[in-house]
Design an enzyme around this catalytic site. Structure first.
Site, PDB file in Angstrom:
ATOM      1  N   GLU B 127     -36.965 -21.726   3.648  1.00  0.00           N
ATOM      2  CA  GLU B 127     -36.237 -21.857   2.385  1.00  0.00           C
ATOM      3  C   GLU B 127     -36.426 -20.619   1.519  1.00  0.00           C
ATOM      4  OE1 GLU B 127     -33.899 -23.822   1.130  1.00  0.00           O
ATOM      5  OE2 GLU B 127     -34.023 -24.495   3.211  1.00  0.00           O
ATOM      6  N   SER B 213     -42.669  -6.165  17.832  1.00  0.00           N
ATOM      7  CA  SER B 213     -41.311  -6.658  18.043  1.00  0.00           C
ATOM      8  C   SER B 213     -40.711  -6.481  19.435  1.00  0.00           C
ATOM      9  CB  SER B 213     -40.356  -6.026  17.029  1.00  0.00           C
ATOM     10  OG  SER B 213     -40.760  -6.286  15.720  1.00  0.00           O
ATOM     11  N   HIS B 341     -32.842 -19.232  15.980  1.00  0.00           N
ATOM     12  CA  HIS B 341     -33.720 -18.171  16.493  1.00  0.00           C
ATOM     13  C   HIS B 341     -34.519 -17.560  15.340  1.00  0.00           C
ATOM     14  CE1 HIS B 341     -35.148 -14.504  18.344  1.00  0.00           C
ATOM     15  NE2 HIS B 341     -34.510 -13.808  17.436  1.00  0.00           N
ATOM     16  N   SER B 342     -33.834 -17.303  14.236  1.00  0.00           N
ATOM     17  CA  SER B 342     -34.494 -16.744  13.060  1.00  0.00           C
ATOM     18  C   SER B 342     -33.568 -16.974  11.885  1.00  0.00           C
ATOM     19  CB  SER B 342     -34.717 -15.239  13.227  1.00  0.00           C
ATOM     20  OG  SER B 342     -33.474 -14.556  13.147  1.00  0.00           O
TER      21      SER B 342
END
Lengths: 341, 450
Positions: B127, B213, B341-342
């Site tokens: 959020e 990453s 996923h993100s």
């Protein structure tokens, strides 16, 4: 022979660059058991170029490891081992093949200390032959000095002679940062006198310091790796014409010792850089840019000139290959042009 | 590359084998000792003790199988592939009592609280990204079981290499909410000095290597670290997490192969959650999932990733044997990525809401464990309500604090590029300090630590 030796000082040892690197690694393997070597053919085969000759026999499977054929694999393994506290030497059979592992070198080895906020050091050494060889064509002849020198987080060294090779490999292994050591295959078999300090097991050459191989007054000639020898040859020829060149052996690509070059340019007022790599975005370009940004610019009497490899993939045919890398005559030509002779 | 090596190897081979063409005893002895030399007596390598007749058995150095005179391709078994090991059914009931790990109440409650606290933190941080408070976030919805089940089976000092969806491992190891938030906000408390995108956690104290990453690069690194652990005789295992998508990377292949050839104490833990962003498993691979392990010589198992006890049992046994026998293990935990996923993804673009709801409602690791807890009388609705309130309060407090904290000092821009700061970076750092001294009022300096 023995009688003569008794009367005169012992001649300085002639050691090939290959043996100098071998000695350097041997001494560091002996000094710290966390150091180990991995790569293709490094163990029983003694190394594809015999640089690790005798090491497997002396240290065994645990310290000298033959890997399956996967550069990304064994570079990654080296990085992980370094993260876990070992001090790996990762050999690329040539730096051309390091492109298959370049993500591990740049994104993992070079950047991790910074990206982890200083939590995770990666004390790894990547070494192997770099640049042009003889008759091996484009995919085996590229120079990576500019590519690796571009990246913050990496240190990059480029030895020329045996003293450089031994001192720099030892410093690289002892350094806690990731270090790329760009050797040269054509130099492996060349013998040089090793000065007596180099016989000591703690002989180190500091990373980030260039060496003035030949003093001169008329022009500064800067090079790294094999071209240093060509520059010295050019200097000898030019000396007969009364032109005295100051030849600087960079030894380290990153961090570059620009101060030594600046001091020299401020003395000679002329600059030529020589490298085997391609011209665009290369080592010479960086030297020239930094000279412009510093105090030495005001001392230049002529624009600095770069002598580089030809801007083509290395051809195979001998006559083409010979003319694709800087030769002594090209260096002489550039020097004379800069001096307006 | 191939040319140089092939020539070199051929030359070496010719030297070794060329002299033993005759079938006399001397020839045979020479071949045996040469074979031993090349093989270097690796324990798994089968020593050929007898040479009864050279027609009977293949003599190839590369394989030790029998001959066959029928042409037959080996069928990849995708329809009824490797079975899925589970301990609890979807309602949290133990199926085979002998497989129940009989974990003490405190430990099971810790598993439950870790999963639910993670879930609560995920909701709030997701959020907060939506509200523009942090730049990016990745949730762990549906996969909490894989994290805590495996973390609970390890020693606290076992080294963890993650991909990016393993926050539950840190949660189980008591990484404080304050530090999760600090990393996501990049504030002054972040151990990583605000250098990374959110969810790229790292904690030396809890043996969790900083998340990186590029996918799957951690796989060969984990193998290298496991090799280091073996060298140190450390009674330590390395666990390496990755998704089924990352397993397609070349690094994964190399990592698996090396772990087996170097005989490393490592657990490869694959979270097979059905999707790699929008790519479903049907497009990711054609074999039987990550059951490729045996192809590399690695002991492998497939487990129900939403069954915390199955994950626990498999990891526990893998750890015991990896350390005792110095060999790799591969655990494929089947699960489902309930979230996007993100925050950069909207998965409604490629999958149905019904599919997601099924997993959320019918087969969720948290609800399955809750049913187990309730059937043992270790948890009830009242405790559930109280814990939900308490965990939400904890998360909100940490969240509010994280928002209020300043960012790290601008001088940290220059440190940790190398172990020792190079002169030209120090000069730039000093120049920045001088600049801020003079012009500081034009910069939002009160958001930053001095």
């Amino acid at each position: 022979m023995a009688a003569v030796c008794g009367l005169m000082r012992r001649p300085l040892e002639q050691v090939t660059v290959r043996d100098a690197i071998n000695q350097g690694m041997d001494e560091e393997l002996e000094r710290d058991e966390k150091v180990f070597l991995l790569g293709e053919e490094v163990a029983q085969y003694d190394g594809a170029y015999k640089v690790s000759r005798g090491l497997w026999k002396k240290y065994g499977d645990k310290r000298i490891i033959d890997t399956p054929i996967s550069e990304m694999g064994f570079a990654g393994i080296a990085v992980g081992a370094a993260m876990a506290g070992l001090r790996p030497i990762c050999e690329f059979m040539t730096f051309n093949f390091s492109m298959q592992a370049i993500d591990q070198v740049i994104n993992s080895a070079a950047k991790t200390y910074y990206m982890s906020g200083g939590i995770q050091p990666v004390p790894v050494v990547f070494r192997g032959p770099n640049g042009a060889s003889a008759g091996v064509a484009a995919q085996h002849s590229q120079c990576f000095a500019a590519w690796y020198g571009h990246c913050p987080g990496l240190k990059v060294v480029s030895p020329w002679n045996s003293e450089d090779a031994k001192g720099l490999i030892k410093s690289a292994i002892r350094d806690n940062n990731p270090v790329v050591v760009l050797e040269n295959e054509l130099m492996y078999g060349v013998p040089f006198e090793l000065p007596s300090e180099a016989q000591s097991k703690d002989f180190l050459i500091p990373i980030g310091k260039a060496k003035i191989e030949r003093q001169g007054t008329h022009i500064t000639v800067v090079a790294h790796s094999r071209p240093v020898g060509h520059c010295l040859e050019a200097a000898t020829v030019l000396s007969k014409e009364g032109i005295e060149c100051e030849v600087i052996n960079m030894r380290t690509i990153r961090p570059m010792d620009i101060e030594t070059i600046e001091a020299s340019v401020m003395k000679t007022n002329h600059l030529v850089t020589v490298e085997g790599g391609w011209p665009q975005f290369g080592v010479g370009a960086e030297v020239c840019a930094r000279i412009m940004e510093g105090p030495a610019f005001n001392f230049l009497d002529a624009p600095a000139v770069r002598v580089t490899g030809a801007d083509v993939p290395m051809p195979y045919a001998k006559i083409l290959e010979d003319n694709s890398i800087p030769q002594v005559k090209d260096i002489i030509f550039a020097i004379k042009k800069t001096l307006n002779i | 590359m191939a040319v140089a090596v092939a020539v070199a190897v051929a030359a070496a081979a010719a030297r070794v084998w060329g002299s033993s063409r005759g079938l006399g005893q001397a020839g045979l002895l020479l071949r045996r000792s040469a074979a031993r030399g090349l093989a270097r007596s690796l324990p798994q390598r089968q020593e050929q003790q007898h040479f009864p007749s050279l027609d009977d058995k293949p003599q190839f150095p590369g394989a030790s199988a029998e001959f066959i005179d029928k042409l037959e391709f080996i069928q990849p078994n995708v329809i009824s592939g490797i079975p899925v090991y589970r301990v609890m059914d979807r309602q949290g009931q133990i199926i085979n009592p002998s497989e129940d790990p009989h974990l003490p109440q405190e430990k099971v409650l810790k598993l439950y609280r870790s999963m639910t606290l993670l879930n609560t933190m995920d909701r709030i941080l997701y959020e907060s990204q939506r509200q523009g408070r942090i730049s990016f976030y990745m949730t762990n919805y549906g996969e909490e079981g894989t994290h805590v089940g495996s973390a609970a089976a390890l020693d606290n000092t076992d080294l963890v290499f993650g991909q990016y969806r393993e926050a539950g491992v840190l949660m189980y190891r008591d990484y404080p909410l304050e530090l999760f938030m600090a990393q996501c906000y990049g504030n002054v408390s972040d151990l990583g000095k605000g250098r990374q995108m959110p969810v790229h956690y790292g904690c030396r104290e809890r043996h969790f290597v900083t998340i990186s990453s590029p996918l799957a690069t951690q796989i060969p690194q984990a193998v290298g670290a496991a090799y280091a652990a073996k060298r140190a005789n450390a009674n330590r295992v390395v666990i390496c997490y990755f998704g089924e998508g990352a397993a397609s990377e070349g690094d994964a292949h190399a990592g698996f192969n090396f772990a087996a050839t170097l005989e490393c104490p490592i657990i490869f833990f694959c979270r097979n959650n059905g999707y790699a962003i929008s790519t479903p498993t049907s497009e990711q691979y054609r074999g039987d999932g990550i059951g490729r392990g045996p192809g590399y010589g690695i002991l492998s198992i497939r487990v129900d990733g939403n069954d915390v006890f199955a994950v626990y049992n498999a990891t526990k046994e893998a750890r015991r044997r990896a350390v005792a026998e110095n060999q790799p293990f591969l655990i494929e935990a089947m699960t489902y990525r309930i979230g996007h996923h993100s925050t950069s993804d909207d998965s409604s673009a490629y999958r149905s809401v019904d599919e997601v709801n099924y997993w959320d409602k019918q087969d969720h690791p948290i609800s399955r464990l809750r049913h187990y807890l309730q059937s043992r009388g270790w948890w009830d609705d009242e405790q559930e309500k109280a814990w939900r309130k308490q965990s939400r309060k904890k998360v909100m407090e940490a969240f509010e604090q994280a928002e209020r904290k300043p960012k790290p000092s601008p001088s940290l821009l220059f440190s940790d590029v190398y172990q020792e700061m190079p002169a030209q970076l120090r000069k730039q750092q000093e120049a920045l300090a001088r600049h801020l001294q003079t012009y500081g009022e034009h910069y939002p300096l009160d958001h930053f630590e001095k």
